[in-house]
Design a protein around this motif. Structure first.
Motif, PDB file in Angstrom:
ATOM      1  N   PHE A  26      -4.520  -0.602   0.656  1.00 37.02           N
ATOM      2  CA  PHE A  26      -3.299  -1.154   1.240  1.00 37.02           C
ATOM      3  C   PHE A  26      -3.548  -1.610   2.678  1.00 37.02           C
ATOM      4  O   PHE A  26      -3.031  -2.640   3.105  1.00 37.02           O
ATOM      5  N   THR A  27      -4.350  -0.854   3.434  1.00 35.48           N
ATOM      6  CA  THR A  27      -4.641  -1.223   4.815  1.00 35.48           C
ATOM      7  C   THR A  27      -5.407  -2.539   4.866  1.00 35.48           C
ATOM      8  O   THR A  27      -5.124  -3.393   5.714  1.00 35.48           O
ATOM      9  N   ASN A  28      -6.362  -2.730   3.955  1.00 32.16           N
ATOM     10  CA  ASN A  28      -7.076  -4.015   3.901  1.00 32.16           C
ATOM     11  C   ASN A  28      -6.125  -5.159   3.574  1.00 32.16           C
ATOM     12  O   ASN A  28      -6.200  -6.232   4.173  1.00 32.16           O
ATOM     13  N   LYS A  29      -5.215  -4.947   2.621  1.00 30.41           N
ATOM     14  CA  LYS A  29      -4.248  -5.985   2.271  1.00 30.41           C
ATOM     15  C   LYS A  29      -3.327  -6.295   3.442  1.00 30.41           C
ATOM     16  O   LYS A  29      -2.994  -7.454   3.697  1.00 30.41           O
ATOM     17  N   ASP A  43       6.190 -18.247   6.050  1.00 37.58           N
ATOM     18  CA  ASP A  43       5.862 -17.832   4.687  1.00 37.58           C
ATOM     19  C   ASP A  43       6.629 -16.547   4.380  1.00 37.58           C
ATOM     20  O   ASP A  43       6.135 -15.438   4.523  1.00 37.58           O
ATOM     21  N   TYR A  44       7.867 -16.707   3.949  1.00 34.58           N
ATOM     22  CA  TYR A  44       8.760 -15.567   3.790  1.00 34.58           C
ATOM     23  C   TYR A  44       8.388 -14.695   2.601  1.00 34.58           C
ATOM     24  O   TYR A  44       8.629 -13.488   2.627  1.00 34.58           O
ATOM     25  N   LEU A  45       7.799 -15.265   1.567  1.00 37.22           N
ATOM     26  CA  LEU A  45       7.382 -14.452   0.425  1.00 37.22           C
ATOM     27  C   LEU A  45       6.243 -13.508   0.810  1.00 37.22           C
ATOM     28  O   LEU A  45       6.204 -12.354   0.381  1.00 37.22           O
ATOM     29  N   SER A  46       5.328 -13.999   1.625  1.00 37.20           N
ATOM     30  CA  SER A  46       4.247 -13.127   2.095  1.00 37.20           C
ATOM     31  C   SER A  46       4.785 -12.053   3.034  1.00 37.20           C
ATOM     32  O   SER A  46       4.291 -10.927   3.046  1.00 37.20           O
ATOM     33  N   GLN A  47       5.802 -12.392   3.826  1.00 34.81           N
ATOM     34  CA  GLN A  47       6.422 -11.383   4.693  1.00 34.81           C
ATOM     35  C   GLN A  47       7.041 -10.273   3.860  1.00 34.81           C
ATOM     36  O   GLN A  47       6.925  -9.093   4.187  1.00 34.81           O
ATOM     37  N   ARG A  48       7.695 -10.663   2.766  1.00 37.90           N
ATOM     38  CA  ARG A  48       8.305  -9.674   1.884  1.00 37.90           C
ATOM     39  C   ARG A  48       7.235  -8.792   1.242  1.00 37.90           C
ATOM     40  O   ARG A  48       7.377  -7.570   1.157  1.00 37.90           O
ATOM     41  N   GLY A  49       6.150  -9.412   0.793  1.00 33.86           N
ATOM     42  CA  GLY A  49       5.054  -8.651   0.213  1.00 33.86           C
ATOM     43  C   GLY A  49       4.439  -7.697   1.209  1.00 33.86           C
ATOM     44  O   GLY A  49       4.096  -6.554   0.874  1.00 33.86           O
ATOM     45  N   LEU A  50       4.317  -8.124   2.459  1.00 32.93           N
ATOM     46  CA  LEU A  50       3.778  -7.263   3.501  1.00 32.93           C
ATOM     47  C   LEU A  50       4.674  -6.057   3.728  1.00 32.93           C
ATOM     48  O   LEU A  50       4.194  -4.924   3.840  1.00 32.93           O
ATOM     49  N   ARG A  51       5.987  -6.284   3.764  1.00 31.44           N
ATOM     50  CA  ARG A  51       6.922  -5.160   3.945  1.00 31.44           C
ATOM     51  C   ARG A  51       6.854  -4.176   2.788  1.00 31.44           C
ATOM     52  O   ARG A  51       6.927  -2.955   2.985  1.00 31.44           O
ATOM     53  N   LYS A  52       6.685  -4.683   1.568  1.00 25.13           N
ATOM     54  CA  LYS A  52       6.572  -3.797   0.408  1.00 25.13           C
ATOM     55  C   LYS A  52       5.302  -2.956   0.482  1.00 25.13           C
ATOM     56  O   LYS A  52       5.325  -1.754   0.211  1.00 25.13           O
ATOM     57  N   LEU A  54       3.630  -2.195   3.205  1.00 19.22           N
ATOM     58  CA  LEU A  54       3.783  -1.248   4.307  1.00 19.22           C
ATOM     59  C   LEU A  54       4.574  -0.019   3.871  1.00 19.22           C
ATOM     60  O   LEU A  54       4.234   1.113   4.230  1.00 19.22           O
ATOM     61  N   GLY A  55       5.620  -0.232   3.082  1.00 17.37           N
ATOM     62  CA  GLY A  55       6.419   0.891   2.589  1.00 17.37           C
ATOM     63  C   GLY A  55       5.635   1.780   1.647  1.00 17.37           C
ATOM     64  O   GLY A  55       5.728   3.016   1.720  1.00 17.37           O
ATOM     65  N   LYS A  56       4.844   1.165   0.770  1.00 15.93           N
ATOM     66  CA  LYS A  56       4.022   1.958  -0.149  1.00 15.93           C
ATOM     67  C   LYS A  56       3.012   2.797   0.610  1.00 15.93           C
ATOM     68  O   LYS A  56       2.806   3.974   0.320  1.00 15.93           O
ATOM     69  N   ARG A  57       2.358   2.167   1.616  1.00 14.60           N
ATOM     70  CA  ARG A  57       1.373   2.912   2.399  1.00 14.60           C
ATOM     71  C   ARG A  57       2.031   4.037   3.187  1.00 14.60           C
ATOM     72  O   ARG A  57       1.498   5.133   3.279  1.00 14.60           O
ATOM     73  N   GLN A  58       3.215   3.778   3.707  1.00 18.99           N
ATOM     74  CA  GLN A  58       3.934   4.801   4.468  1.00 18.99           C
ATOM     75  C   GLN A  58       4.287   5.991   3.575  1.00 18.99           C
ATOM     76  O   GLN A  58       4.143   7.146   3.987  1.00 18.99           O
ATOM     77  N   ARG A  59       4.718   5.720   2.345  1.00 20.50           N
ATOM     78  CA  ARG A  59       5.046   6.815   1.425  1.00 20.50           C
ATOM     79  C   ARG A  59       3.802   7.615   1.042  1.00 20.50           C
ATOM     80  O   ARG A  59       3.850   8.849   0.966  1.00 20.50           O
ATOM     81  N   LEU A  60       2.687   6.919   0.800  1.00 18.18           N
ATOM     82  CA  LEU A  60       1.445   7.625   0.478  1.00 18.18           C
ATOM     83  C   LEU A  60       0.962   8.477   1.650  1.00 18.18           C
ATOM     84  O   LEU A  60       0.504   9.602   1.458  1.00 18.18           O
ATOM     85  N   LEU A  61       1.069   7.950   2.868  1.00 17.79           N
ATOM     86  CA  LEU A  61       0.656   8.726   4.037  1.00 17.79           C
ATOM     87  C   LEU A  61       1.558   9.936   4.252  1.00 17.79           C
ATOM     88  O   LEU A  61       1.082  11.007   4.639  1.00 17.79           O
ATOM     89  N   ALA A  62       2.854   9.788   3.987  1.00 16.74           N
ATOM     90  CA  ALA A  62       3.767  10.923   4.118  1.00 16.74           C
ATOM     91  C   ALA A  62       3.425  12.005   3.094  1.00 16.74           C
ATOM     92  O   ALA A  62       3.443  13.204   3.408  1.00 16.74           O
TER      93      ALA A  62
END
Length: 87
Positions: A26-29, A43-52, A54-62
């Motif tokens: 996820f960090t590489n992505k 590029d709003y679709l890529s922004q949305r993908g980035l936010r998703k 980031l949320g997945k990585r945040q949950r895994l780190l928690a």
């Protein structure tokens, strides 16, 4: 460490289902998408993908911080990312 280059701290032979490997991927992505968005600001679709991602990585780190604090500290040190805020 240069932010745009992918990191290779964790070897490819390591267990691909482990939390550490998933956070690594996820960090590489995230770094790849961030560099893409610097040149494509609308590029709003890529922004949305980035936010998703980031949320997945945040949950895994928690999850990792709750289960094994030592592995969590080692991982954020290796990947040079900031520690998540406690809620």
């Amino acid at each position: 460490m240069v932010k745009n280059t992918p990191i290779s701290v964790i070897s490819e032979e390591e267990n691909r289902g482990s939390v550490e490997f998933q956070v690594f991927r996820f960090t590489n992505k995230i770094r790849r998408l961030t560099s893409h968005l610097e040149s494509h600001k609308k590029d709003y679709l890529s922004q949305r993908g980035l936010r998703k991602i980031l949320g997945k990585r945040q949950r895994l780190l928690a999850y990792l911080a709750k289960k094994n604090r030592v592995r969590y500290k080692e991982l954020i040190g290796q990947l040079s990312i900031r520690e998540t805020k406690a809620r």
